[in-house]
Structure formats: structure tokens, C-alpha cells
Design a protein around this motif. Sequence first.
Motif, PDB file in Angstrom:
ATOM      1  N   PHE A 236       0.820  -1.195   0.000  1.00 55.11           N
ATOM      2  CA  PHE A 236       0.000   0.000   0.000  1.00 55.11           C
ATOM      3  C   PHE A 236       0.866   1.261   0.000  1.00 55.11           C
ATOM      4  N   ILE A 237       1.950   1.253   0.768  1.00 54.08           N
ATOM      5  CA  ILE A 237       2.880   2.386   0.782  1.00 54.08           C
ATOM      6  C   ILE A 237       3.495   2.579  -0.607  1.00 54.08           C
ATOM      7  N   PHE A 238       3.846   1.473  -1.240  1.00 52.32           N
ATOM      8  CA  PHE A 238       4.412   1.545  -2.584  1.00 52.32           C
ATOM      9  C   PHE A 238       3.414   2.172  -3.555  1.00 52.32           C
ATOM     10  N   TYR A 239       2.151   1.782  -3.454  1.00 52.83           N
ATOM     11  CA  TYR A 239       1.115   2.349  -4.323  1.00 52.83           C
ATOM     12  C   TYR A 239       0.988   3.855  -4.102  1.00 52.83           C
ATOM     13  N   LEU A 240       0.985   4.291  -2.848  1.00 53.07           N
ATOM     14  CA  LEU A 240       0.858   5.721  -2.552  1.00 53.07           C
ATOM     15  C   LEU A 240       2.041   6.511  -3.114  1.00 53.07           C
ATOM     16  N   ILE A 241       3.248   5.956  -3.012  1.00 55.17           N
ATOM     17  CA  ILE A 241       4.435   6.659  -3.510  1.00 55.17           C
ATOM     18  C   ILE A 241       4.378   6.799  -5.026  1.00 55.17           C
ATOM     19  N   VAL A 242       4.050   5.704  -5.717  1.00 59.29           N
ATOM     20  CA  VAL A 242       3.974   5.751  -7.184  1.00 59.29           C
ATOM     21  C   VAL A 242       2.922   6.747  -7.637  1.00 59.29           C
ATOM     22  N   THR A 243       1.754   6.699  -6.992  1.00 56.94           N
ATOM     23  CA  THR A 243       0.668   7.604  -7.367  1.00 56.94           C
ATOM     24  C   THR A 243       1.040   9.058  -7.112  1.00 56.94           C
ATOM     25  N   SER A 244       1.647   9.325  -5.958  1.00 59.38           N
ATOM     26  CA  SER A 244       1.987  10.710  -5.602  1.00 59.38           C
ATOM     27  C   SER A 244       3.037  11.286  -6.536  1.00 59.38           C
ATOM     28  N   VAL A 245       4.077  10.528  -6.826  1.00 62.53           N
ATOM     29  CA  VAL A 245       5.158  11.036  -7.681  1.00 62.53           C
ATOM     30  C   VAL A 245       4.656  11.295  -9.093  1.00 62.53           C
ATOM     31  N   LEU A 246       3.941  10.331  -9.673  1.00 64.86           N
ATOM     32  CA  LEU A 246       3.453  10.497 -11.042  1.00 64.86           C
ATOM     33  C   LEU A 246       2.416  11.613 -11.129  1.00 64.86           C
ATOM     34  N   SER A 247       1.555  11.712 -10.124  1.00 58.45           N
ATOM     35  CA  SER A 247       0.541  12.775 -10.128  1.00 58.45           C
ATOM     36  C   SER A 247       1.195  14.150 -10.031  1.00 58.45           C
ATOM     37  N   TRP A 248       2.237  14.276  -9.210  1.00 55.81           N
ATOM     38  CA  TRP A 248       2.930  15.554  -9.089  1.00 55.81           C
ATOM     39  C   TRP A 248       3.577  15.953 -10.406  1.00 55.81           C
ATOM     40  N   ILE A 249       4.165  14.995 -11.103  1.00 49.68           N
ATOM     41  CA  ILE A 249       4.802  15.281 -12.403  1.00 49.68           C
ATOM     42  C   ILE A 249       3.759  15.737 -13.420  1.00 49.68           C
ATOM     43  N   ILE A 250       2.651  15.004 -13.500  1.00 50.29           N
ATOM     44  CA  ILE A 250       1.599  15.346 -14.458  1.00 50.29           C
ATOM     45  C   ILE A 250       0.974  16.686 -14.111  1.00 50.29           C
ATOM     46  N   PHE A 251       0.714  16.910 -12.824  1.00 53.35           N
ATOM     47  CA  PHE A 251       0.098  18.162 -12.399  1.00 53.35           C
ATOM     48  C   PHE A 251       0.993  19.353 -12.747  1.00 53.35           C
ATOM     49  N   SER A 252       2.273  19.228 -12.509  1.00 51.13           N
ATOM     50  CA  SER A 252       3.202  20.319 -12.818  1.00 51.13           C
ATOM     51  C   SER A 252       3.241  20.589 -14.315  1.00 51.13           C
ATOM     52  N   PHE A 253       3.259  19.536 -15.104  1.00 51.41           N
ATOM     53  CA  PHE A 253       3.319  19.693 -16.554  1.00 51.41           C
ATOM     54  C   PHE A 253       2.062  20.374 -17.093  1.00 51.41           C
ATOM     55  N   ILE A 254       0.889  19.928 -16.641  1.00 54.44           N
ATOM     56  CA  ILE A 254      -0.367  20.494 -17.132  1.00 54.44           C
ATOM     57  C   ILE A 254      -0.502  21.952 -16.705  1.00 54.44           C
ATOM     58  N   ILE A 255      -0.193  22.234 -15.457  1.00 48.28           N
ATOM     59  CA  ILE A 255      -0.319  23.607 -14.962  1.00 48.28           C
ATOM     60  C   ILE A 255       0.614  24.547 -15.720  1.00 48.28           C
ATOM     61  N   ASP A 256       1.869  24.135 -15.915  1.00 44.63           N
ATOM     62  CA  ASP A 256       2.813  24.972 -16.647  1.00 44.63           C
ATOM     63  C   ASP A 256       2.348  25.212 -18.084  1.00 44.63           C
ATOM     64  N   SER A 257       1.848  24.177 -18.726  1.00 45.55           N
ATOM     65  CA  SER A 257       1.386  24.312 -20.112  1.00 45.55           C
ATOM     66  C   SER A 257       0.167  25.211 -20.199  1.00 45.55           C
TER      67      SER A 257
END
Length: 267
Positions: A236-257
Motif C-alpha cells: 500500500f505504501i508503494f502504491y501511494l508513492i507511485v501515485t503521488s510522484v506520477l501525479s505531481w509530475i503530471i500536475f506540474s506539466f499540465i499547470i505549466d502548459s
Amino acid sequence: MKNCLACGHAQEEGRFCGKCGTPFENAALEQAATMNSIKDEQQSQYAKTVQGTTQNNEQIELIKKQSKLYFNYFLEQLKMPSANFNVDATWKNSITSMIIFVVLTALAVFALIKTFFSGGLGFFESFGPSFIQVFFYMSLFITLLIAISVFAIFLTSKLFSESLSLTNVISKIGGYYTLPIVIMVISILLGLLKSFTYSIIMIYIGVTLTIGFIPIFVMIKLLSNKSKTIDSFYGFIFYLIVTSVLSWIIFSFIIDSAIGEYLNFLL
């Protein structure tokens, strides 16, 4: 009186036209052949029209049948979302639910943004983002977040739980999308009634359910059903880490664009 079918000349008797020399019988045969050719072409065109109409009717009937099947699936999942959790044959309906949710979310957000820029302040209406901009970025953003959830659950299940295919994961997640769809419909209706505060709340609840609670609930069920040698807590911890990191990357990219494009629009 004989009329030449080639040139129209009229004469009392004779086998050949006195003006153009065309045999009367050959002219008649040529006309008959021409008429038959026209008739055959008309029949062929009619047959193509009938065939096209039949195919269109079959497509319409197929769409009606599929819509009815999905509607029955939707009602069943709305009543008992976990009923088909272990069934693998519903992934197409799950994808349909995901697409419907993404479209409704984009429409709801656009309606609110449009109202924010135009409500009583017509001067600022021209500075608001267009429908295509809002729909594209919101659809892309929500779709990527859903894809991250699917990928994180797929990867976690491979490492810590039962080995699932992508269609299995989509089927399990999408089965819970019926409630968020209903919430988004309510949000749009509230927006049309100019109850914008409650509309925003509904959007927040729907997105939170879809991106947050539903994937976590599915992940917990998978880890509790079957866990490999590594403890499910670490899964479960592994799932949270993967989700958080990928979501942060996508969120930053979309917001900047989005911000960059909007600044270019203003300048």
C-alpha cells in the motif's frame, strides 16, 4: 409514319432514314439498349440505397442495443458497485464509464469558468479561456490521473498481490465510476440553476472519489484478498508513492502548459 430514333426525321415508308441513313430497326434496338442500361443503372442505384439504409438501420439498432446493455450495467453498478469486482468481462463498460466521467467533468468545469468570467462582468468575458482550451486541458488532466491510478494498481498488484492484467484493473476501477458520474450530472444541473457553490462542491466530491478514494479502496481490496510474501502494508505504501510522484509530475506539466498558453493568449 416512321420516326427515326437517331435524328428524329419522319417518313412514310422505308427501312432506312432518308436523312441520316440509320436503319429503323437498329435505332429501335439502340434505344431499347439505352433504356435497358438506364433501367439497370436505376435498379443498381436503388439496390445501393436500400443496402445503405439497411446498414444504417443495423448500426442504429446495434447502438440502441449497446446503449441498453450499458444502461442496465450502469444501474446494476450504481446499486451494488462491488458486485462485479471479481468479474473480468466488464472492462469495456468500465472504459465507457471513465470516458463519460471525463467528458462530464470537463463540461462542468467549463460552465463554472465561463460563469466566473462573464457573470455580471462582461468586460472580462473576452479574456476567459475558450471551450476547446478548458475541455482539452481538463480532459487530458483527468485522463492522465486515471491512467496513473490504473498503472499504479497494476504495478502494485504485480509486485505485492495477485497478478492482474490492465483490463482486469480497468474493470475493477471503472465499476465504481457510476456514483461519480451521477455526482457530475448533479454538478452540471446545479450550475445551470446558478447554484455555483454547491456545483463546485459536487465537482470536488466527484473528482476526489475518482482519483483518490476509489483507487485506494480497490487497492486495499486487492491486497486484502491475496498478498505475496511481502507484507500488504508495504504494498500500500508503494502504491501511494507511485501515485503521488506520477501525479505531481503530471500536475506540474499540465499547470505549466495551461498557464503558458493562457499568458500567450493575453499577450
